[in-house]
Write a protein that holds these residues in place. Structure first.
Motif, PDB file in Angstrom:
ATOM      1  N   PHE A  90      71.722  75.160  42.932  1.00 59.36           N
ATOM      2  CA  PHE A  90      72.307  74.057  42.175  1.00 59.36           C
ATOM      3  C   PHE A  90      73.746  74.376  41.764  1.00 59.36           C
ATOM      4  O   PHE A  90      74.641  73.521  41.851  1.00 59.36           O
ATOM      5  CB  PHE A  90      71.448  73.773  40.938  1.00 59.36           C
ATOM      6  N   ILE A  91      73.981  75.604  41.321  1.00 64.40           N
ATOM      7  CA  ILE A  91      75.324  76.007  40.893  1.00 64.40           C
ATOM      8  C   ILE A  91      76.301  75.992  42.074  1.00 64.40           C
ATOM      9  O   ILE A  91      77.447  75.562  41.948  1.00 64.40           O
ATOM     10  CB  ILE A  91      75.282  77.398  40.248  1.00 64.40           C
ATOM     11  N   ILE A  92      75.853  76.479  43.217  1.00 62.89           N
ATOM     12  CA  ILE A  92      76.711  76.485  44.409  1.00 62.89           C
ATOM     13  C   ILE A  92      77.120  75.059  44.775  1.00 62.89           C
ATOM     14  O   ILE A  92      78.295  74.781  45.059  1.00 62.89           O
ATOM     15  CB  ILE A  92      75.993  77.168  45.590  1.00 62.89           C
ATOM     16  N   LEU A  99      85.540  72.006  43.674  1.00 63.97           N
ATOM     17  CA  LEU A  99      86.582  72.442  44.616  1.00 63.97           C
ATOM     18  C   LEU A  99      87.114  71.251  45.415  1.00 63.97           C
ATOM     19  O   LEU A  99      88.323  71.126  45.630  1.00 63.97           O
ATOM     20  CB  LEU A  99      86.024  73.502  45.565  1.00 63.97           C
ATOM     21  N   TYR A 100      86.202  70.416  45.854  1.00 65.17           N
ATOM     22  CA  TYR A 100      86.612  69.222  46.614  1.00 65.17           C
ATOM     23  C   TYR A 100      87.514  68.329  45.772  1.00 65.17           C
ATOM     24  O   TYR A 100      88.560  67.860  46.234  1.00 65.17           O
ATOM     25  CB  TYR A 100      85.367  68.453  47.067  1.00 65.17           C
ATOM     26  N   ASP A 101      87.127  68.106  44.496  1.00 71.52           N
ATOM     27  CA  ASP A 101      87.922  67.243  43.627  1.00 71.52           C
ATOM     28  C   ASP A 101      89.276  67.888  43.316  1.00 71.52           C
ATOM     29  O   ASP A 101      90.289  67.184  43.175  1.00 71.52           O
ATOM     30  CB  ASP A 101      87.165  66.966  42.317  1.00 71.52           C
ATOM     31  N   GLY A 102      89.305  69.215  43.225  1.00 72.25           N
ATOM     32  CA  GLY A 102      90.567  69.909  42.982  1.00 72.25           C
ATOM     33  C   GLY A 102      91.548  69.723  44.116  1.00 72.25           C
ATOM     34  O   GLY A 102      92.744  69.450  43.902  1.00 72.25           O
ATOM     35  N   VAL A 103      91.058  69.848  45.348  1.00 68.62           N
ATOM     36  CA  VAL A 103      91.919  69.631  46.522  1.00 68.62           C
ATOM     37  C   VAL A 103      92.420  68.193  46.540  1.00 68.62           C
ATOM     38  O   VAL A 103      93.599  67.924  46.837  1.00 68.62           O
ATOM     39  CB  VAL A 103      91.139  69.954  47.816  1.00 68.62           C
ATOM     40  N   ARG A 104      91.533  67.255  46.187  1.00 65.79           N
ATOM     41  CA  ARG A 104      91.921  65.839  46.164  1.00 65.79           C
ATOM     42  C   ARG A 104      93.043  65.595  45.156  1.00 65.79           C
ATOM     43  O   ARG A 104      93.990  64.847  45.426  1.00 65.79           O
ATOM     44  CB  ARG A 104      90.704  64.978  45.824  1.00 65.79           C
ATOM     45  N   ARG A 105      92.969  66.253  43.997  1.00 68.02           N
ATOM     46  CA  ARG A 105      93.982  66.036  42.970  1.00 68.02           C
ATOM     47  C   ARG A 105      95.311  66.708  43.311  1.00 68.02           C
ATOM     48  O   ARG A 105      96.357  66.272  42.830  1.00 68.02           O
ATOM     49  CB  ARG A 105      93.479  66.552  41.625  1.00 68.02           C
ATOM     50  N   PHE A 106      95.266  67.755  44.091  1.00 63.36           N
ATOM     51  CA  PHE A 106      96.521  68.343  44.562  1.00 63.36           C
ATOM     52  C   PHE A 106      97.250  67.350  45.474  1.00 63.36           C
ATOM     53  O   PHE A 106      98.483  67.244  45.465  1.00 63.36           O
ATOM     54  CB  PHE A 106      96.270  69.646  45.317  1.00 63.36           C
ATOM     55  N   ILE A 107      96.464  66.632  46.279  1.00 64.01           N
ATOM     56  CA  ILE A 107      97.041  65.661  47.195  1.00 64.01           C
ATOM     57  C   ILE A 107      97.495  64.399  46.441  1.00 64.01           C
ATOM     58  O   ILE A 107      98.578  63.858  46.702  1.00 64.01           O
ATOM     59  CB  ILE A 107      96.012  65.283  48.290  1.00 64.01           C
ATOM     60  N   LYS A 108      96.649  63.977  45.493  1.00 62.95           N
ATOM     61  CA  LYS A 108      96.953  62.780  44.714  1.00 62.95           C
ATOM     62  C   LYS A 108      96.832  63.115  43.223  1.00 62.95           C
ATOM     63  O   LYS A 108      95.767  62.966  42.623  1.00 62.95           O
ATOM     64  CB  LYS A 108      95.989  61.651  45.085  1.00 62.95           C
ATOM     65  N   PRO A 109      97.907  63.592  42.587  1.00 63.24           N
ATOM     66  CA  PRO A 109      97.854  64.072  41.197  1.00 63.24           C
ATOM     67  C   PRO A 109      97.414  62.999  40.204  1.00 63.24           C
ATOM     68  O   PRO A 109      97.709  61.816  40.366  1.00 63.24           O
ATOM     69  CB  PRO A 109      99.301  64.499  40.924  1.00 63.24           C
ATOM     70  N   GLU A 110      96.683  63.453  39.168  1.00 61.45           N
ATOM     71  CA  GLU A 110      96.294  62.606  38.044  1.00 61.45           C
ATOM     72  C   GLU A 110      96.791  63.292  36.775  1.00 61.45           C
ATOM     73  O   GLU A 110      96.320  64.369  36.427  1.00 61.45           O
ATOM     74  CB  GLU A 110      94.770  62.416  38.006  1.00 61.45           C
ATOM     75  N   TYR A 111      97.736  62.674  36.073  1.00 63.68           N
ATOM     76  CA  TYR A 111      98.404  63.339  34.952  1.00 63.68           C
ATOM     77  C   TYR A 111      97.586  63.255  33.662  1.00 63.68           C
ATOM     78  O   TYR A 111      96.955  62.243  33.364  1.00 63.68           O
ATOM     79  CB  TYR A 111      99.790  62.729  34.746  1.00 63.68           C
ATOM     80  N   ILE A 112      97.604  64.352  32.915  1.00 65.13           N
ATOM     81  CA  ILE A 112      96.854  64.485  31.664  1.00 65.13           C
ATOM     82  C   ILE A 112      97.846  64.516  30.510  1.00 65.13           C
ATOM     83  O   ILE A 112      98.832  65.252  30.536  1.00 65.13           O
ATOM     84  CB  ILE A 112      96.025  65.784  31.667  1.00 65.13           C
ATOM     85  N   ALA A 185      90.306  74.926  37.262  1.00 65.50           N
ATOM     86  CA  ALA A 185      89.034  74.339  37.682  1.00 65.50           C
ATOM     87  C   ALA A 185      88.555  74.941  39.001  1.00 65.50           C
ATOM     88  O   ALA A 185      87.376  75.264  39.159  1.00 65.50           O
ATOM     89  CB  ALA A 185      89.180  72.828  37.813  1.00 65.50           C
ATOM     90  N   CYS A 186      89.484  75.100  39.952  1.00 65.67           N
ATOM     91  CA  CYS A 186      89.121  75.671  41.253  1.00 65.67           C
ATOM     92  C   CYS A 186      88.713  77.134  41.116  1.00 65.67           C
ATOM     93  O   CYS A 186      87.760  77.592  41.762  1.00 65.67           O
ATOM     94  CB  CYS A 186      90.283  75.528  42.231  1.00 65.67           C
ATOM     95  N   ALA A 187      89.418  77.888  40.268  1.00 66.79           N
ATOM     96  CA  ALA A 187      89.086  79.296  40.056  1.00 66.79           C
ATOM     97  C   ALA A 187      87.698  79.427  39.432  1.00 66.79           C
ATOM     98  O   ALA A 187      86.901  80.302  39.815  1.00 66.79           O
ATOM     99  CB  ALA A 187      90.129  79.958  39.162  1.00 66.79           C
ATOM    100  N   ILE A 188      87.393  78.563  38.476  1.00 68.18           N
ATOM    101  CA  ILE A 188      86.069  78.562  37.849  1.00 68.18           C
ATOM    102  C   ILE A 188      84.990  78.282  38.894  1.00 68.18           C
ATOM    103  O   ILE A 188      83.940  78.940  38.932  1.00 68.18           O
ATOM    104  CB  ILE A 188      86.013  77.516  36.719  1.00 68.18           C
ATOM    105  N   SER A 189      85.259  77.337  39.764  1.00 66.22           N
ATOM    106  CA  SER A 189      84.280  76.970  40.788  1.00 66.22           C
ATOM    107  C   SER A 189      84.016  78.124  41.744  1.00 66.22           C
ATOM    108  O   SER A 189      82.867  78.402  42.110  1.00 66.22           O
ATOM    109  CB  SER A 189      84.768  75.750  41.564  1.00 66.22           C
ATOM    110  N   VAL A 190      85.072  78.807  42.152  1.00 72.40           N
ATOM    111  CA  VAL A 190      84.911  79.949  43.059  1.00 72.40           C
ATOM    112  C   VAL A 190      84.078  81.038  42.388  1.00 72.40           C
ATOM    113  O   VAL A 190      83.174  81.627  42.999  1.00 72.40           O
ATOM    114  CB  VAL A 190      86.289  80.510  43.482  1.00 72.40           C
TER     115      VAL A 190
END
Length: 306
Positions: A90-92, A99-112, A185-190
């Motif tokens: 489940f964790i994997i 990770l998928y969402d992180g890559v998506r946000r690099f391509i299409k940024p969402e500002y916080i 977020a990506c580092a946490i996922s890895v």
């Protein structure tokens, strides 16, 4: 607390994890929607994974505590290892999603823009998690529960990930480093995926009847050397099932002993071993010392001394 049985302690520890994970999952979910932070979203997914894992752990703890039956004469201890394996899977899956969402946000940024609420929520999460970790680690050590050990590891990861999220939110708040939220977020996922793989491999060891650890074997051999009348031993093998360890051993005794005398020596061996390892169950076979036979020890070494 000392008056509680081991099984009641395990159930209480598992239930405390469920309550914590559900509360934190709800709070983080609302915060992630409000702030748009991917790192908080990853932490929310981790909390939901913890809630799922805690439910599985609770079921496994109760199931593994069932007494032996006609169909399962060794008991149901492996339910805990199966639980740990399902948690890892489940964790994997959750880690891959982030990770998928992180890559998506690099391509299409969402500002916080809002970070204050996120910081407050993550600090509260760390404090609450530390309380539950302390309790679960105590119970896992006392009861030797693999399921609770797996669950407490999740919460140790939570403290590390929540701390990393706090750092990223601080940099986001004061320096507007939008990319750091995604990297965190990506580092946490890895890290979650890596930890889950290790947990899955450990669970597979129990499921596939890996030998008990070296310290357990050392205590067994010490008990053998301390017992008068034991001239040797062979074909010592073991397997772990939940909190129980099952051991089979062939004792080498004087061939001229009566059956009753051999039985008394075997009983003494079992007594000495269980004094050192209370959760162990032993099957002993007596052999005349010096007997030539096709032993398991020889077969494992690729030879036969017949």
């Amino acid at each position: 607390m000392s008056s509680l049985s081991d099984e009641k302690l395990k159930v209480l520890a598992a239930e405390s994890g469920i309550v914590l994970a559900v509360i934190l999952g709800i709070i983080k979910g609302i915060t992630a929607l409000y702030t748009g932070s991917l790192s908080i979203l990853s932490s929310m997914i981790d909390s939901l994974a913890d809630a799922f894992s805690s439910v599985i752990s609770l079921i496994a703890v109760k199931f593994s505590a069932l007494p032996p039956s006609d169909s399962h004469r060794y008991g149901y201890g492996k339910a805990e290892a199966l639980s740990a394996f399902l948690q890892a899977a489940f964790i994997i899956g959750s880690g891959v999603f982030v990770l998928y969402d992180g890559v998506r946000r690099f391509i299409k940024p969402e500002y916080i823009t809002e970070t204050t609420i996120g910081l407050a929520v993550m600090i509260f999460s760390i404090i609450a998690t530390m309380v539950v970790i302390s309790f679960q680690k105590y119970v896992a050590r006392k009861t030797k529960s693999l399921a609770l050990e797996a669950e407490s590891q999740h919460y140790v990861v939570d403290i590390l990930t929540n701390s990393a999220i706090i750092v990223s939110l601080i940099f986001l708040k004061y320096f507007d480093w939008q990319w750091l939220d995604i990297v965190t977020a990506c580092a946490i996922s890895v890290y979650l995926i890596w930890s889950a793989v290790i947990l899955a491999l450990k669970a597979l060891d129990d499921i596939t009847d890996r030998e008990a650890d070296d310290n357990t074997k050392k205590l067994i051999t010490q008990a053998l050397s301390e017992t008068k009348g034991v001239l040797g031993y062979h074909d010592l093998r073991s397997r772990v099932s939940g909190a129980r360890t099952f051991v089979e051993i062939h004792l080498e005794l004087d061939g001229n002993l009566t059956l009753l005398e051999a039985h008394k020596i075997s009983d003494e061996v079992e007594k000495k071993i269980t004094e050192k390892l209370p959760q162990i169950q032993i099957i002993i076979h007596q052999d005349p010392h010096g007997l030539k036979e096709n032993r398991l020890d020889y077969r494992l070494k690729g030879r036969c001394d017949l």
